[in-house]
Motif scaffolding. Structure first.
Motif, PDB file in Angstrom:
ATOM      1  N   GLY A 235     -33.146  -0.064 149.484  1.00  0.00           N
ATOM      2  CA  GLY A 235     -34.208   0.856 149.881  1.00  0.00           C
ATOM      3  C   GLY A 235     -34.211   2.133 149.062  1.00  0.00           C
ATOM      4  O   GLY A 235     -35.281   2.705 148.791  1.00  0.00           O
ATOM      5  N   ASP A 236     -33.031   2.594 148.644  1.00  0.00           N
ATOM      6  CA  ASP A 236     -32.947   3.785 147.785  1.00  0.00           C
ATOM      7  C   ASP A 236     -33.650   3.525 146.456  1.00  0.00           C
ATOM      8  O   ASP A 236     -34.320   4.400 145.908  1.00  0.00           O
ATOM      9  N   VAL A 237     -33.486   2.317 145.932  1.00  0.00           N
ATOM     10  CA  VAL A 237     -34.149   1.939 144.696  1.00  0.00           C
ATOM     11  C   VAL A 237     -35.663   1.941 144.870  1.00  0.00           C
ATOM     12  O   VAL A 237     -36.403   2.483 144.041  1.00  0.00           O
ATOM     13  N   LEU A 238     -36.145   1.357 145.961  1.00  0.00           N
ATOM     14  CA  LEU A 238     -37.587   1.306 146.192  1.00  0.00           C
ATOM     15  C   LEU A 238     -38.187   2.701 146.297  1.00  0.00           C
ATOM     16  O   LEU A 238     -39.243   2.979 145.712  1.00  0.00           O
ATOM     17  N   ALA A 239     -37.524   3.588 147.023  1.00  0.00           N
ATOM     18  CA  ALA A 239     -38.043   4.960 147.159  1.00  0.00           C
ATOM     19  C   ALA A 239     -38.152   5.638 145.804  1.00  0.00           C
ATOM     20  O   ALA A 239     -39.134   6.331 145.515  1.00  0.00           O
ATOM     21  N   GLY A 240     -37.152   5.424 144.945  1.00  0.00           N
ATOM     22  CA  GLY A 240     -37.198   6.028 143.618  1.00  0.00           C
ATOM     23  C   GLY A 240     -38.288   5.441 142.748  1.00  0.00           C
ATOM     24  O   GLY A 240     -38.947   6.164 141.977  1.00  0.00           O
ATOM     25  N   ALA A 241     -38.500   4.130 142.856  1.00  0.00           N
ATOM     26  CA  ALA A 241     -39.562   3.494 142.078  1.00  0.00           C
ATOM     27  C   ALA A 241     -40.924   4.076 142.447  1.00  0.00           C
ATOM     28  O   ALA A 241     -41.743   4.385 141.571  1.00  0.00           O
ATOM     29  N   ILE A 242     -41.163   4.232 143.741  1.00  0.00           N
ATOM     30  CA  ILE A 242     -42.439   4.797 144.189  1.00  0.00           C
ATOM     31  C   ILE A 242     -42.568   6.242 143.713  1.00  0.00           C
ATOM     32  O   ILE A 242     -43.632   6.656 143.240  1.00  0.00           O
ATOM     33  N   GLY A 243     -41.492   7.016 143.815  1.00  0.00           N
ATOM     34  CA  GLY A 243     -41.532   8.398 143.345  1.00  0.00           C
ATOM     35  C   GLY A 243     -41.842   8.490 141.858  1.00  0.00           C
ATOM     36  O   GLY A 243     -42.621   9.343 141.426  1.00  0.00           O
ATOM     37  N   GLY A 244     -41.233   7.619 141.054  1.00  0.00           N
ATOM     38  CA  GLY A 244     -41.496   7.637 139.622  1.00  0.00           C
ATOM     39  C   GLY A 244     -42.944   7.311 139.300  1.00  0.00           C
ATOM     40  O   GLY A 244     -43.562   7.945 138.430  1.00  0.00           O
ATOM     41  N   LEU A 245     -43.513   6.340 139.997  1.00  0.00           N
ATOM     42  CA  LEU A 245     -44.903   5.973 139.768  1.00  0.00           C
ATOM     43  C   LEU A 245     -45.855   7.087 140.207  1.00  0.00           C
ATOM     44  O   LEU A 245     -46.869   7.348 139.546  1.00  0.00           O
ATOM     45  N   LEU A 246     -45.532   7.749 141.298  1.00  0.00           N
ATOM     46  CA  LEU A 246     -46.347   8.890 141.727  1.00  0.00           C
ATOM     47  C   LEU A 246     -46.336   9.991 140.673  1.00  0.00           C
ATOM     48  O   LEU A 246     -47.369  10.619 140.406  1.00  0.00           O
ATOM     49  N   SER A 247     -45.181  10.236 140.080  1.00  0.00           N
ATOM     50  CA  SER A 247     -45.077  11.313 139.092  1.00  0.00           C
ATOM     51  C   SER A 247     -45.923  11.018 137.867  1.00  0.00           C
ATOM     52  O   SER A 247     -46.343  11.936 137.153  1.00  0.00           O
ATOM     53  N   ARG A 248     -46.188   9.742 137.611  1.00  0.00           N
ATOM     54  CA  ARG A 248     -47.023   9.347 136.469  1.00  0.00           C
ATOM     55  C   ARG A 248     -48.505   9.498 136.761  1.00  0.00           C
ATOM     56  O   ARG A 248     -49.333   9.335 135.874  1.00  0.00           O
ATOM     57  N   GLY A 249     -48.857   9.764 138.023  1.00  0.00           N
ATOM     58  CA  GLY A 249     -50.255   9.946 138.381  1.00  0.00           C
ATOM     59  C   GLY A 249     -50.852   8.832 139.195  1.00  0.00           C
ATOM     60  O   GLY A 249     -52.056   8.851 139.478  1.00  0.00           O
ATOM     61  N   ALA A 250     -50.052   7.840 139.604  1.00  0.00           N
ATOM     62  CA  ALA A 250     -50.564   6.774 140.461  1.00  0.00           C
ATOM     63  C   ALA A 250     -50.913   7.339 141.833  1.00  0.00           C
ATOM     64  O   ALA A 250     -50.249   8.258 142.326  1.00  0.00           O
ATOM     65  N   THR A 251     -51.934   6.795 142.464  1.00  0.00           N
ATOM     66  CA  THR A 251     -52.251   7.182 143.838  1.00  0.00           C
ATOM     67  C   THR A 251     -51.147   6.669 144.760  1.00  0.00           C
ATOM     68  O   THR A 251     -50.404   5.736 144.403  1.00  0.00           O
ATOM     69  N   PRO A 252     -51.011   7.235 145.952  1.00  0.00           N
ATOM     70  CA  PRO A 252     -49.971   6.751 146.865  1.00  0.00           C
ATOM     71  C   PRO A 252     -50.051   5.257 147.152  1.00  0.00           C
ATOM     72  O   PRO A 252     -49.020   4.578 147.192  1.00  0.00           O
ATOM     73  N   LEU A 253     -51.262   4.714 147.337  1.00  0.00           N
ATOM     74  CA  LEU A 253     -51.368   3.286 147.633  1.00  0.00           C
ATOM     75  C   LEU A 253     -50.967   2.436 146.428  1.00  0.00           C
ATOM     76  O   LEU A 253     -50.240   1.437 146.567  1.00  0.00           O
ATOM     77  N   VAL A 254     -51.424   2.813 145.245  1.00  0.00           N
ATOM     78  CA  VAL A 254     -51.064   2.061 144.046  1.00  0.00           C
ATOM     79  C   VAL A 254     -49.570   2.191 143.756  1.00  0.00           C
ATOM     80  O   VAL A 254     -48.905   1.206 143.406  1.00  0.00           O
ATOM     81  N   ALA A 255     -49.025   3.384 143.908  1.00  0.00           N
ATOM     82  CA  ALA A 255     -47.587   3.570 143.682  1.00  0.00           C
ATOM     83  C   ALA A 255     -46.769   2.735 144.656  1.00  0.00           C
ATOM     84  O   ALA A 255     -45.765   2.122 144.279  1.00  0.00           O
ATOM     85  N   ALA A 256     -47.203   2.697 145.927  1.00  0.00           N
ATOM     86  CA  ALA A 256     -46.490   1.900 146.925  1.00  0.00           C
ATOM     87  C   ALA A 256     -46.585   0.414 146.603  1.00  0.00           C
ATOM     88  O   ALA A 256     -45.587  -0.317 146.650  1.00  0.00           O
ATOM     89  N   GLY A 257     -47.796  -0.060 146.280  1.00  0.00           N
ATOM     90  CA  GLY A 257     -47.980  -1.472 145.972  1.00  0.00           C
ATOM     91  C   GLY A 257     -47.192  -1.906 144.753  1.00  0.00           C
ATOM     92  O   GLY A 257     -46.493  -2.932 144.766  1.00  0.00           O
ATOM     93  N   TRP A 258     -47.272  -1.128 143.698  1.00  0.00           N
ATOM     94  CA  TRP A 258     -46.526  -1.453 142.484  1.00  0.00           C
ATOM     95  C   TRP A 258     -45.017  -1.324 142.715  1.00  0.00           C
ATOM     96  O   TRP A 258     -44.233  -2.146 142.215  1.00  0.00           O
ATOM     97  N   GLY A 259     -44.604  -0.306 143.468  1.00  0.00           N
ATOM     98  CA  GLY A 259     -43.178  -0.149 143.734  1.00  0.00           C
ATOM     99  C   GLY A 259     -42.609  -1.341 144.473  1.00  0.00           C
ATOM    100  O   GLY A 259     -41.540  -1.870 144.126  1.00  0.00           O
ATOM    101  N   VAL A 260     -43.331  -1.800 145.491  1.00  0.00           N
ATOM    102  CA  VAL A 260     -42.887  -2.969 146.254  1.00  0.00           C
ATOM    103  C   VAL A 260     -42.871  -4.213 145.363  1.00  0.00           C
ATOM    104  O   VAL A 260     -41.936  -5.022 145.405  1.00  0.00           O
ATOM    105  N   TRP A 261     -43.903  -4.368 144.546  1.00  0.00           N
ATOM    106  CA  TRP A 261     -43.972  -5.529 143.656  1.00  0.00           C
ATOM    107  C   TRP A 261     -42.842  -5.517 142.627  1.00  0.00           C
ATOM    108  O   TRP A 261     -42.174  -6.530 142.406  1.00  0.00           O
ATOM    109  N   LEU A 262     -42.619  -4.372 141.988  1.00  0.00           N
ATOM    110  CA  LEU A 262     -41.529  -4.263 141.008  1.00  0.00           C
ATOM    111  C   LEU A 262     -40.183  -4.567 141.653  1.00  0.00           C
ATOM    112  O   LEU A 262     -39.344  -5.280 141.077  1.00  0.00           O
TER     113      LEU A 262
END
Length: 294
Positions: A235-262
């Motif tokens: 879960g720590d890894v997933l939270a970081g993946a979502i945070g990294g995608l958000l920092s790149r400019g992804a919307t929360p939904l896209v960052a969450a979806g991509w984070g879960v998929w990755l």
């Protein structure tokens, strides 16, 4: 109401993450992430969260944790800056806002709070410290025990409406809602939707099947990356993946979806070489760049 949209190759193709272009020539222009968490008992949690943020394309990472763990953490992740914080008698972060942490908070695009924190008291104090300093352009990922503290800070969290991602497993969702885990297991999609509506946040309800509830009644479903992902630190890894995608400019939904998929696809890839059970959470982030668009 239609069922959730499956996170598959079609969804991934239709919802791309922002791609760094030729103008992103410095680490600051590629996205800045701050992670706050860790404790004397779990000093390495932020290594997992922080590396995941970098592996999803963030350009700059800072990690704020107890001073006793800070040097070791900095050596584990030499690419990151580390902010050393005082600890209390329980070995948890003693909430306060030293100048260096204030500077890091003011300069990041995405903040992840919660990984590795061991007590509700410490988590509540840290989350309050963050929400008492709102910024209109800050994306917030709330993870682990910090989720259980959101109930008491709902009014303050309203300043982050539309810019939050919650990442609970079923036990943390029980803390957040006051429901028992059985009730959550019986109707995860409805409960995730209610929390998303209540907090104006994207909710990632983790499990063997993951439900993501987003804005405007939109919901996503991912079938899971295998039993091996049910391991400490995942879960720590997933939270970081979502945070990294958000920092790149992804919307929360896209960052969450991509984070879960990755996270899930990486679990499947590692399972093919290491075996379906027994691989480690720290083996997941190195797979992210291989799955992300160039």
């Amino acid at each position: 109401m239609n069922g959730p949209t499956q996170i598959d190759s079609a969804w991934i193709a239709a919802n791309p993450v922002p791609v760094h272009d030729a103008t992103a020539t410095t680490k600051n222009s590629r996205g800045r992430v701050l992670v706050i968490g860790g404790s004397r008992m779990v000093p390495g949690a932020l290594r997992l969260t922080g590396e995941a943020a970098l592996r999803t394309g963030a350009g700059k990472l800072q990690m704020a944790t107890v001073a006793s763990a800070a040097t070791g953490l900095g050596l584990l992740v030499p690419e990151a800056g580390v902010v050393a914080l005082e600890k209390d008698s329980d070995g948890e972060i003693n909430a306060g806002m030293p100048a260096l942490l204030r500077k890091s908070l003011d300069e990041c695009e995405a903040l992840v709070v919660g990984p590795g924190i061991g007590t509700i008291r410490a988590a509540a104090a840290l989350l309050k410290m963050v929400v008492d300093r709102p910024r209109s352009d800050l994306m917030l990922v709330i993870d682990a025990l910090a989720l259980g503290c959101a109930v008491g800070l709902k009014a303050e969290l309203a300043a982050f409406a539309g810019r939050m991602v919650f990442t609970p497993h079923h036990g943390e969702m029980a803390m957040l809602t006051g429901l028992d885990e059985r009730a959550i297991l019986d109707d995860p999609a409805r409960i995730a939707r209610e929390v998303a509506d209540n907090y104006h946040a994207v909710v990632v309800l983790k499990g063997s099947d993951t439900i993501i509830a987003g804005p405007a009644a939109e919901s996503l479903h991912y079938g899971g990356g295998g039993t091996g992902l049910a391991t400490a630190g995942s879960g720590d890894v997933l939270a970081g993946a979502i945070g990294g995608l958000l920092s790149r400019g992804a919307t929360p939904l896209v960052a969450a979806g991509w984070g879960v998929w990755l996270h899930g696809q990486s679990g499947r890839r590692v399972a093919t070489t290491a075996g379906p059970i027994g691989f480690l959470a720290r083996e997941l982030p190195p797979e992210f760049p291989r799955l992300l668009p160039q």
